[in-house]
Motif scaffolding. Structure first.
Motif, mmCIF file in Angstrom:
data_model
loop_
_atom_site.group_PDB
_atom_site.id
_atom_site.type_symbol
_atom_site.label_atom_id
_atom_site.label_comp_id
_atom_site.label_asym_id
_atom_site.label_seq_id
_atom_site.Cartn_x
_atom_site.Cartn_y
_atom_site.Cartn_z
ATOM 1 N N CYS A 47 25.130 9.378 37.723
ATOM 2 C CA CYS A 47 24.641 7.996 37.807
ATOM 3 C C CYS A 47 23.130 7.907 37.656
ATOM 4 N N GLY A 48 22.455 9.047 37.654
ATOM 5 C CA GLY A 48 21.012 9.071 37.517
ATOM 6 C C GLY A 48 20.521 10.499 37.515
ATOM 7 N N ARG A 49 19.197 10.654 37.578
ATOM 8 C CA ARG A 49 18.601 11.986 37.563
ATOM 9 C C ARG A 49 17.602 12.085 38.707
ATOM 10 N N THR A 50 17.990 12.718 39.782
ATOM 11 C CA THR A 50 17.046 12.927 40.867
ATOM 12 C C THR A 50 16.131 14.099 40.527
ATOM 13 N N ASP A 51 14.885 14.038 41.010
ATOM 14 C CA ASP A 51 13.899 15.079 40.752
ATOM 15 C C ASP A 51 14.165 16.315 41.603
ATOM 16 N N ALA A 52 13.398 17.344 41.330
ATOM 17 C CA ALA A 52 13.478 18.571 42.118
ATOM 18 C C ALA A 52 13.240 18.280 43.592
ATOM 19 N N HIS A 53 14.108 18.837 44.450
ATOM 20 C CA HIS A 53 14.001 18.776 45.909
ATOM 21 C C HIS A 53 14.299 17.396 46.490
ATOM 22 N N VAL A 54 14.800 16.475 45.663
ATOM 23 C CA VAL A 54 15.181 15.140 46.133
ATOM 24 C C VAL A 54 16.662 15.154 46.500
ATOM 25 N N GLN A 58 24.272 9.277 48.599
ATOM 26 C CA GLN A 58 25.371 8.733 47.794
ATOM 27 C C GLN A 58 25.020 8.928 46.321
ATOM 28 N N PHE A 59 25.955 9.520 45.596
ATOM 29 C CA PHE A 59 25.773 9.777 44.173
ATOM 30 C C PHE A 59 27.158 9.748 43.529
ATOM 31 N N PHE A 60 27.211 9.257 42.299
ATOM 32 C CA PHE A 60 28.478 9.231 41.566
ATOM 33 C C PHE A 60 28.301 9.930 40.214
ATOM 34 N N PHE A 61 29.344 10.610 39.791
ATOM 35 C CA PHE A 61 29.414 11.057 38.400
ATOM 36 C C PHE A 61 30.816 10.769 37.895
ATOM 37 N N HIS A 62 30.967 10.706 36.570
ATOM 38 C CA HIS A 62 32.313 10.546 36.022
ATOM 39 C C HIS A 62 32.675 11.765 35.195
ATOM 40 N N ALA A 95 39.051 3.886 31.369
ATOM 41 C CA ALA A 95 38.430 4.870 30.476
ATOM 42 C C ALA A 95 37.014 4.516 30.058
ATOM 43 N N GLN A 96 36.661 3.216 30.047
ATOM 44 C CA GLN A 96 35.343 2.825 29.572
ATOM 45 C C GLN A 96 34.286 2.782 30.678
ATOM 46 N N ARG A 97 34.690 3.003 31.921
ATOM 47 C CA ARG A 97 33.726 2.975 33.024
ATOM 48 C C ARG A 97 32.720 4.117 32.884
ATOM 49 N N HIS A 98 31.439 3.817 33.177
ATOM 50 C CA HIS A 98 30.382 4.819 33.002
ATOM 51 C C HIS A 98 29.526 4.882 34.260
ATOM 52 N N ALA A 99 29.394 6.074 34.814
ATOM 53 C CA ALA A 99 28.695 6.229 36.101
ATOM 54 C C ALA A 99 27.233 5.827 36.021
ATOM 55 N N ARG A 100 26.610 6.068 34.891
ATOM 56 C CA ARG A 100 25.182 5.744 34.767
ATOM 57 C C ARG A 100 24.952 4.320 34.278
#
Length: 269
Positions: A47-54, A58-62, A95-100
């Motif tokens: 769903c996004g890109r957290t930086d190093a050490h962050v 709550q986080f989602f991926f598909h 099928a078309q849902r996108h986490a980001r």
């Protein structure tokens, strides 16, 4: 079949979410153990890109899986994964849902403490600044939802098509002793290191090195500060991701030492 996977992770020992060679990363660890559990190569989209050490409470991926599994995948993944990554839910979606791209709001919390505390190490940022002016910092925080262009608080603004962010809310809390601080911000999107840069500027306001008018000047002019000093990464949490069709409460026990105390210790400034 497409699935959304709801996770949390302590990012202290990772170089961020995104998979990259030679660097420990959360995405790579998850893909490795998903592929192992399902006995087929699995690629995931976060769903996004957290930086190093962050961190992310709550986080989602598909992920797309051709053949449905016939075992408790949630249980098996949590057995396989290291202690600093937890899977909370596996949710079938269309099928078309996108986490980001489908996320409409992301919320972050930034925690800091102003006294040396070994039990907060890695969970909150330590700043030996006992006399921060919380009132002035709060005045600066209240300005954030009034502006849309955050070019001034980004390390690489030119890499984006635009630097418009719809900041929906921003707030500041302290504990009853005035020794801990919690900054909350929600927006539809965030730019590179934007929150840590804002927090760094807020600390300058709290120390009297930057006026509230000076803070607002950057937002008005869109000029990047001459010296960008992002706050430490380990105090930052991605704490809530909201979709039009999915709005799960965070599993706050993942970072319970910080977040579950909110009802008792955090006082609005």
């Amino acid at each position: 079949m497409r699935y959304f996977v709801h996770i949390g992770y302590n990012g202290l020992h990772y170089g961020g979410w995104q998979k990259q060679p030679g660097v420990a990363n959360v995405q790579g660890v998850l893909e490795k153990f998903l592929s192992q559990a399902l006995k087929t190569p699995i690629a995931i989209n976060g769903c996004g890109r957290t930086d190093a050490h962050v961190h992310a409470s709550q986080f989602f991926f598909h992920m797309d899986v051709e053949q449905e599994w016939d075992f408790d995948l949630l249980f098996r993944l949590n057995k396989l994964l290291p202690h600093n990554i937890a899977v909370f839910d596996i949710i079938p979606v269309e099928a078309q849902r996108h986490a980001r791209f489908d996320a409409v709001k992301r919320s972050y919390d930034y925690f800091l403490h102003t006294y040396k505390n070994p039990f907060l190490h890695g969970l909150s940022s330590y700043y030996l600044l006992p006399d921060l002016n919380f009132t002035e910092m709060k005045r600066a925080v209240d300005l954030l939802p009034k502006y849309k262009d955050y070019r001034c608080f980004c390390t690489s603004p030119d890499k984006y098509e635009h630097t418009i962010c719809n900041v929906m809310s921003a707030d500041l809390f302290t504990d009853q002793r005035g020794e801990k601080l919690r900054f909350q911000i929600s927006s539809n999107r965030f730019l590179s290191k934007m929150i840590r840069i804002i927090m760094g500027q807020l600390l300058k306001v709290g120390k009297g090195q930057l006026s509230v008018d000076g803070f607002e000047h950057y937002l008005i002019s869109r000029e990047t500060p001459a010296l960008i000093t992002p706050a430490h990464p380990q105090g930052l949490y991605l704490s809530k991701v909201t979709y039009p069709y999915l709005n799960l409460p965070p599993r706050e026990e993942f970072s319970a030492f910080q977040q579950n105390q909110s009802a008792d210790i955090w006082v609005p400034i």
